[in-house]
Design a protein around this motif. Structure first.
Motif, mmCIF file in Angstrom:
data_model
loop_
_atom_site.group_PDB
_atom_site.id
_atom_site.type_symbol
_atom_site.label_atom_id
_atom_site.label_comp_id
_atom_site.label_asym_id
_atom_site.label_seq_id
_atom_site.Cartn_x
_atom_site.Cartn_y
_atom_site.Cartn_z
ATOM 1 N N LYS A 1 -8.688 -21.835 -57.489
ATOM 2 C CA LYS A 1 -7.737 -20.982 -57.308
ATOM 3 C C LYS A 1 -7.936 -19.474 -57.139
ATOM 4 C CE LYS A 1 -4.146 -24.009 -59.514
ATOM 5 N NZ LYS A 1 -3.129 -24.190 -60.448
ATOM 6 N N ILE A 2 -8.475 -19.126 -58.013
ATOM 7 C CA ILE A 2 -8.866 -17.480 -57.889
ATOM 8 C C ILE A 2 -9.842 -17.153 -56.622
ATOM 9 C CG2 ILE A 2 -11.133 -17.326 -59.120
ATOM 10 C CD1 ILE A 2 -9.913 -15.011 -60.658
ATOM 11 N N THR A 3 -10.676 -18.133 -56.333
ATOM 12 C CA THR A 3 -11.439 -17.985 -54.931
ATOM 13 C C THR A 3 -10.588 -17.899 -53.772
ATOM 14 O OG1 THR A 3 -13.631 -18.900 -56.094
ATOM 15 C CG2 THR A 3 -13.470 -18.770 -53.542
ATOM 16 N N TYR A 4 -9.724 -18.953 -53.600
ATOM 17 C CA TYR A 4 -8.841 -19.320 -52.456
ATOM 18 C C TYR A 4 -7.794 -18.164 -52.575
ATOM 19 C CZ TYR A 4 -10.788 -23.762 -51.004
ATOM 20 O OH TYR A 4 -11.682 -24.660 -50.534
ATOM 21 N N PHE A 5 -7.317 -17.616 -53.607
ATOM 22 C CA PHE A 5 -6.470 -16.587 -53.590
ATOM 23 C C PHE A 5 -7.085 -15.262 -52.995
ATOM 24 C CE2 PHE A 5 -4.006 -13.085 -55.287
ATOM 25 C CZ PHE A 5 -2.720 -13.552 -55.328
ATOM 26 N N GLY A 6 -8.230 -15.205 -53.347
ATOM 27 C CA GLY A 6 -8.914 -13.861 -52.898
ATOM 28 C C GLY A 6 -9.277 -14.037 -51.202
ATOM 29 N N LEU A 7 -9.817 -15.315 -51.075
ATOM 30 C CA LEU A 7 -10.126 -15.512 -49.679
ATOM 31 C C LEU A 7 -9.104 -15.388 -48.798
ATOM 32 C CD1 LEU A 7 -12.505 -16.675 -47.914
ATOM 33 C CD2 LEU A 7 -11.337 -19.111 -48.159
ATOM 34 N N LEU A 8 -7.733 -16.055 -49.237
ATOM 35 C CA LEU A 8 -6.600 -16.084 -48.131
ATOM 36 C C LEU A 8 -5.732 -14.735 -48.120
ATOM 37 C CD1 LEU A 8 -5.399 -19.693 -48.860
ATOM 38 C CD2 LEU A 8 -6.707 -18.935 -46.744
ATOM 39 N N ASN A 9 -5.906 -14.020 -49.410
ATOM 40 C CA ASN A 9 -5.117 -12.799 -49.310
ATOM 41 C C ASN A 9 -5.525 -11.715 -49.353
ATOM 42 O OD1 ASN A 9 -2.196 -14.055 -50.260
ATOM 43 N ND2 ASN A 9 -3.697 -15.142 -51.608
ATOM 44 N N VAL A 10 -7.026 -11.531 -49.364
ATOM 45 C CA VAL A 10 -7.806 -10.324 -49.151
ATOM 46 C C VAL A 10 -8.739 -10.265 -47.998
ATOM 47 C CG1 VAL A 10 -9.313 -8.797 -50.410
ATOM 48 C CG2 VAL A 10 -7.458 -9.657 -51.806
ATOM 49 N N LEU A 11 -9.878 -11.307 -48.068
ATOM 50 C CA LEU A 11 -10.757 -11.350 -47.310
ATOM 51 C C LEU A 11 -10.165 -11.742 -45.678
ATOM 52 C CD1 LEU A 11 -13.949 -11.120 -46.874
ATOM 53 C CD2 LEU A 11 -14.091 -13.553 -47.360
ATOM 54 N N LEU A 12 -9.320 -12.736 -45.645
ATOM 55 C CA LEU A 12 -8.889 -13.237 -44.343
ATOM 56 C C LEU A 12 -8.108 -12.004 -43.633
ATOM 57 C CD1 LEU A 12 -8.754 -15.492 -42.187
ATOM 58 C CD2 LEU A 12 -6.797 -16.348 -43.285
ATOM 59 N N PRO A 13 -6.967 -11.514 -44.476
ATOM 60 C CA PRO A 13 -6.496 -10.324 -43.873
ATOM 61 C C PRO A 13 -7.315 -9.155 -43.590
ATOM 62 C CG PRO A 13 -5.112 -11.251 -45.650
ATOM 63 C CD PRO A 13 -6.572 -11.792 -45.843
ATOM 64 N N VAL A 14 -8.361 -8.795 -44.245
ATOM 65 C CA VAL A 14 -9.002 -7.695 -43.818
ATOM 66 C C VAL A 14 -9.709 -7.999 -42.522
ATOM 67 C CG1 VAL A 14 -11.430 -6.480 -44.559
ATOM 68 C CG2 VAL A 14 -9.392 -6.700 -46.346
ATOM 69 N N GLN A 15 -10.439 -9.325 -42.408
ATOM 70 C CA GLN A 15 -10.952 -9.612 -41.263
ATOM 71 C C GLN A 15 -10.092 -9.456 -40.151
ATOM 72 O OE1 GLN A 15 -14.325 -10.198 -41.045
ATOM 73 N NE2 GLN A 15 -15.057 -11.737 -39.821
ATOM 74 N N VAL A 16 -9.031 -10.132 -40.067
ATOM 75 C CA VAL A 16 -8.038 -10.173 -39.128
ATOM 76 C C VAL A 16 -7.745 -8.997 -38.577
ATOM 77 C CG1 VAL A 16 -5.919 -10.983 -38.331
ATOM 78 C CG2 VAL A 16 -7.258 -12.553 -39.606
ATOM 79 N N ILE A 17 -7.353 -8.103 -39.693
ATOM 80 C CA ILE A 17 -6.832 -6.554 -39.285
ATOM 81 C C ILE A 17 -8.031 -5.652 -38.546
ATOM 82 C CG2 ILE A 17 -6.002 -4.590 -40.340
ATOM 83 C CD1 ILE A 17 -4.996 -6.288 -42.334
ATOM 84 N N THR A 18 -9.321 -5.741 -39.407
ATOM 85 C CA THR A 18 -10.320 -4.951 -38.660
ATOM 86 C C THR A 18 -10.607 -5.530 -37.254
ATOM 87 O OG1 THR A 18 -11.880 -6.335 -39.617
ATOM 88 C CG2 THR A 18 -11.269 -4.210 -40.803
ATOM 89 N N GLY A 19 -10.655 -6.796 -37.134
ATOM 90 C CA GLY A 19 -10.896 -7.609 -35.823
ATOM 91 C C GLY A 19 -9.745 -7.086 -34.788
ATOM 92 N N VAL A 20 -8.466 -7.020 -35.010
ATOM 93 C CA VAL A 20 -7.473 -6.885 -34.042
ATOM 94 C C VAL A 20 -7.247 -5.188 -33.796
ATOM 95 C CG1 VAL A 20 -4.962 -6.553 -33.984
ATOM 96 C CG2 VAL A 20 -5.920 -8.466 -34.916
ATOM 97 N N LEU A 21 -7.793 -4.583 -34.793
ATOM 98 C CA LEU A 21 -7.774 -2.948 -34.443
ATOM 99 C C LEU A 21 -9.225 -2.739 -33.544
ATOM 100 C CD1 LEU A 21 -7.262 -1.461 -38.050
ATOM 101 C CD2 LEU A 21 -5.721 -1.208 -36.063
ATOM 102 N N MET A 22 -10.298 -3.451 -33.809
ATOM 103 C CA MET A 22 -11.370 -3.323 -32.629
ATOM 104 C C MET A 22 -10.887 -3.726 -31.324
ATOM 105 S SD MET A 22 -14.903 -3.586 -34.830
ATOM 106 C CE MET A 22 -14.406 -5.580 -35.604
ATOM 107 N N TRP A 23 -10.270 -5.005 -31.388
ATOM 108 C CA TRP A 23 -9.826 -5.470 -30.057
ATOM 109 C C TRP A 23 -8.791 -4.405 -29.504
ATOM 110 C CZ3 TRP A 23 -4.776 -6.794 -29.075
ATOM 111 C CH2 TRP A 23 -4.352 -7.432 -27.889
ATOM 112 N N GLY A 24 -7.796 -3.643 -30.255
ATOM 113 C CA GLY A 24 -7.066 -3.082 -29.520
ATOM 114 C C GLY A 24 -7.129 -1.569 -29.259
ATOM 115 N N SER A 25 -8.593 -1.244 -29.428
ATOM 116 C CA SER A 25 -8.868 0.063 -29.361
ATOM 117 C C SER A 25 -8.714 0.590 -28.151
ATOM 118 C CB SER A 25 -10.435 0.369 -29.620
ATOM 119 O OG SER A 25 -11.441 -0.581 -28.640
ATOM 120 N N VAL A 26 -8.638 -0.078 -26.964
ATOM 121 C CA VAL A 26 -8.313 0.377 -25.586
ATOM 122 C C VAL A 26 -6.870 0.411 -25.402
ATOM 123 C CG1 VAL A 26 -8.365 -0.501 -23.189
ATOM 124 C CG2 VAL A 26 -10.310 -0.815 -24.646
ATOM 125 N N TYR A 27 -6.035 -0.204 -26.159
ATOM 126 C CA TYR A 27 -4.517 -0.341 -26.103
ATOM 127 C C TYR A 27 -3.833 0.611 -26.863
ATOM 128 C CZ TYR A 27 -5.706 -4.761 -23.745
ATOM 129 O OH TYR A 27 -6.584 -5.705 -23.033
#
Length: 223
Positions: A120-146
């Motif tokens: 529970k604590i692993t998935y909570f951190g994975l889904l609420n911290v690690l995944l959002p960080v990965q997605v947000i940083t990825g979207v920001l780098m993708w959108g550097s042109v836009y």
């Protein structure tokens, strides 16, 4: 042993899409970083596939969240404060000691309570911290042109790229541990088969109450 319907179709579809997308993201990400020696799709194709997979991951995560909310299954991912640390201690002791002695699992697995406290604590951190960080940083780098100004506010590539890469390595570590943990069922393939057909053979051992078990564990450790 009792064979029960553990995982719904929705859970299994979400799980395997998420797993496949994350693995492909890791492969294409590695090729984008180390294209001089790691070649699978080709640099240009890998960058494009990586972007598409990133949005697919985001879409699948959203649909999975909606599914788990609408069915009430989201509750199994939320750690409960009452008795949580006692359960965490029991589970850690089981993985570090009890499992090698053939002791029964300290928690009964049911369709509505599939995850033990450590999971529970692993998935909570994975889904609420690690995944959002990965997605947000990825979207920001993708959108550097836009939206370059927003990209710069968050530090640009010197900040976002290392965070994105570190998150990827943490995902790799999770996958390795996750795959190993799936071999700890009644047989090495029990849990994997369950995530394919939905049915899992579970041993229902009636244990003492949490408090009594914790006292017994403490006594054994002090002996």
């Amino acid at each position: 042993m009792k064979r029960i319907y553990m995982y719904t179709v929705g859970e299994r579809v979400w799980h395997w899409i998420q797993a496949l997308v994350i693995i492909l993201l890791i492969i294409t990400g590695f090729e984008a970083h180390f294209s001089s020696w790691f070649k699978v799709f080709g640099f240009t194709a890998s960058v494009y596939i990586h972007k598409v997979l990133g949005f697919l991951l985001l879409l699948n995560a959203f649909l999975g969240f909606f599914y788990h909310i609408s069915t009430g299954l989201i509750k199994q991912f939320i750690p409960r404060p009452r008795g949580f640390f006692d359960g965490l201690f029991l589970q850690a002791r089981y993985y570090l000691y009890g499992i090698f002695k053939g002791e029964p699992h300290p928690f009964e697995k049911t369709p509505l309570h599939k995850l033990n406290p450590l999971q529970k604590i692993t998935y909570f951190g994975l889904l609420n911290v690690l995944l959002p960080v990965q997605v947000i940083t990825g979207v920001l780098m993708w959108g550097s042109v836009y939206f370059p100004e927003t990209f710069k506010i968050f530090g640009g590539l010197p900040v976002l790229a290392p965070i994105h890469t570190l998150s990827a390595y943490l995902f790799i570590a999770f996958i390795i541990v996750h795959v190993y943990m799936t071999t700890l069922g009644a047989t090495p393939w029990t849990m994997i088969k369950a995530m394919i057909n939905g049915y899992e053979a579970v041993s229902y051992t009636h244990l003492r109450a949490h408090e009594t078990s914790l006292h017994l564990v403490c006594r054994l450790l002090l002996e």
